[in-house]
Design a protein around this motif. Sequence first.
Motif, PDB file in Angstrom:
ATOM      1  N   UNK A   1       3.212  -2.095   8.425  1.00 22.73           N
ATOM      2  CA  UNK A   1       3.223  -3.020   7.303  1.00 22.73           C
ATOM      3  C   UNK A   1       2.797  -2.242   6.061  1.00 22.73           C
ATOM      4  N   UNK A   2       3.556  -2.337   4.997  1.00 19.53           N
ATOM      5  CA  UNK A   2       3.287  -1.578   3.777  1.00 19.53           C
ATOM      6  C   UNK A   2       1.875  -1.849   3.260  1.00 19.53           C
ATOM      7  N   UNK A   3       1.354  -3.033   3.517  1.00 16.81           N
ATOM      8  CA  UNK A   3       0.005  -3.356   3.046  1.00 16.81           C
ATOM      9  C   UNK A   3      -1.062  -2.541   3.764  1.00 16.81           C
ATOM     10  N   UNK A   4      -0.755  -2.061   4.976  1.00 17.92           N
ATOM     11  CA  UNK A   4      -1.712  -1.237   5.709  1.00 17.92           C
ATOM     12  C   UNK A   4      -1.860   0.147   5.089  1.00 17.92           C
ATOM     13  N   UNK A   5      -0.903   0.555   4.266  1.00 16.79           N
ATOM     14  CA  UNK A   5      -0.928   1.892   3.670  1.00 16.79           C
ATOM     15  C   UNK A   5      -1.713   1.938   2.367  1.00 16.79           C
ATOM     16  N   UNK A   6      -2.147   0.796   1.875  1.00 15.77           N
ATOM     17  CA  UNK A   6      -2.869   0.744   0.612  1.00 15.77           C
ATOM     18  C   UNK A   6      -4.143   1.590   0.678  1.00 15.77           C
ATOM     19  N   UNK A   7      -4.299   2.465  -0.328  1.00 15.95           N
ATOM     20  CA  UNK A   7      -5.487   3.288  -0.419  1.00 15.95           C
ATOM     21  C   UNK A   7      -5.511   4.498   0.497  1.00 15.95           C
ATOM     22  N   UNK A   8      -4.389   4.842   1.116  1.00 12.86           N
ATOM     23  CA  UNK A   8      -4.355   5.951   2.069  1.00 12.86           C
ATOM     24  C   UNK A   8      -4.053   7.298   1.412  1.00 12.86           C
ATOM     25  N   UNK A   9      -3.697   7.311   0.109  1.00 15.33           N
ATOM     26  CA  UNK A   9      -3.390   8.563  -0.603  1.00 15.33           C
ATOM     27  C   UNK A   9      -2.373   9.407   0.158  1.00 15.33           C
ATOM     28  N   UNK A  10      -1.192   8.860   0.375  1.00 11.74           N
ATOM     29  CA  UNK A  10      -0.158   9.540   1.142  1.00 11.74           C
ATOM     30  C   UNK A  10       0.701  10.472   0.288  1.00 11.74           C
ATOM     31  N   UNK A  11       0.556  10.439  -1.027  1.00  9.59           N
ATOM     32  CA  UNK A  11       1.328  11.308  -1.908  1.00  9.59           C
ATOM     33  C   UNK A  11       0.491  12.543  -2.217  1.00  9.59           C
TER      34      UNK A  11
END
Length: 66
Positions: A43-53
């Motif tokens: 879920x895209x919301x689970x990626x919030x705040x993960x600094x994947x870039x």
Amino acid sequence: MRTNIVLDDELVEEAFRHSDAKTKRELVDRALREFVDNYKRKDIRELRGKNLIRPDYDYKALREGR
């Protein structure tokens, strides 16, 4: 795995209209695979705040190459 199931005829007909499946077996197999794929997808919301870039990623430099 062999099994017998009762399917809603109207739902099966609608699914055939939206699919190029030729048999009920193929139709049910595709539906199950899609269900599992959707369940596994994050879920895209689970990626919030993960600094994947990457911090050094420069999208402007990529645009210049067009």
